[in-house]
Design a protein around this motif. Structure first.
Motif, mmCIF file in Angstrom:
data_model
loop_
_atom_site.group_PDB
_atom_site.id
_atom_site.type_symbol
_atom_site.label_atom_id
_atom_site.label_comp_id
_atom_site.label_asym_id
_atom_site.label_seq_id
_atom_site.Cartn_x
_atom_site.Cartn_y
_atom_site.Cartn_z
ATOM 1 N N LEU A 74 34.750 43.773 16.655
ATOM 2 C CA LEU A 74 35.132 43.075 15.483
ATOM 3 C C LEU A 74 36.574 42.860 15.736
ATOM 4 C CD1 LEU A 74 33.130 44.504 12.571
ATOM 5 C CD2 LEU A 74 32.639 42.505 13.805
ATOM 6 N N ALA A 78 40.136 39.968 11.128
ATOM 7 C CA ALA A 78 38.937 39.454 10.744
ATOM 8 C C ALA A 78 39.006 40.216 8.969
ATOM 9 C CB ALA A 78 37.590 39.894 11.138
ATOM 10 N N THR A 79 38.310 38.996 8.022
ATOM 11 C CA THR A 79 38.373 39.587 6.735
ATOM 12 C C THR A 79 37.251 40.464 6.496
ATOM 13 O OG1 THR A 79 36.668 37.986 5.968
ATOM 14 C CG2 THR A 79 39.358 37.130 6.050
ATOM 15 N N PHE A 82 33.912 39.356 6.078
ATOM 16 C CA PHE A 82 33.387 38.848 7.388
ATOM 17 C C PHE A 82 32.739 40.219 7.928
ATOM 18 C CE2 PHE A 82 33.594 38.452 11.869
ATOM 19 C CZ PHE A 82 32.873 37.315 12.216
ATOM 20 N N LYS A 83 33.579 41.300 8.218
ATOM 21 C CA LYS A 83 33.119 42.508 8.672
ATOM 22 C C LYS A 83 31.971 43.141 8.005
ATOM 23 C CE LYS A 83 37.787 43.851 10.632
ATOM 24 N NZ LYS A 83 38.643 44.760 10.426
#
Length: 140
Positions: A74, A78-79, A82-83
């Motif tokens: 990941l 990333a936010t 999102f994760k």
């Protein structure tokens, strides 16, 4: 007697050449690798692509592999949402999905879910207990 190595530029071999630590030496730019990498080696990996395994069984090994894959694959920037969405795609165990659902409205859903899953499935003693149980259930 062997002559000194061409890169051995010490003042003992070349008395007229004194090493100076002038500003140009101290502030020189670091060397950047060539596009092919160091010594002609490629900088990219061309093997099989890494994958994220599904978490299907309440197995600490399975959770550990999922956790490692998520940490490595990941993007760091990333936010949380999102994760969290990616995590939900790989949680197949009902108990793990219930834990994730309880954190879906959290400010940090991914981090909170992973902490709760780690408490439930990722403790080192759980892995040892599972291994002992497998040995006890095996043939005599």
């Amino acid at each position: 007697m062997r002559p000194p190595h061409p890169e051995a530029h010490s003042s003992s071999y070349y008395p007229s050449r004194q090493r100076s630590y002038s500003s140009e030496r101290r502030y020189s730019r670091p060397r950047t690798p060539s596009p092919q990498g160091f010594r002609g080696k490629e900088m990219s990996y061309r093997g099989p692509r890494a994958t994220i395994p599904d978490f299907v069984h309440p197995n600490p090994r399975e959770f550990s592999r999922l956790n490692i894959a998520l940490e490595n694959l990941l993007p760091e920037d990333a936010t949380e949402r999102f994760k969290f969405q990616i995590l939900l795609d790989y949680l197949k165990l009902e108990e793990a999905l219930l834990i994730a659902d309880s954190y879906c409205n959290s400010r940090y859903p991914f981090t909170d879910t992973m902490a709760a899953l780690d408490d439930q499935f990722g403790q080192p003693h759980q892995l040892a207990l599972q291994h002992i149980a497998e040995l006890m259930d095996g043939p005599t």
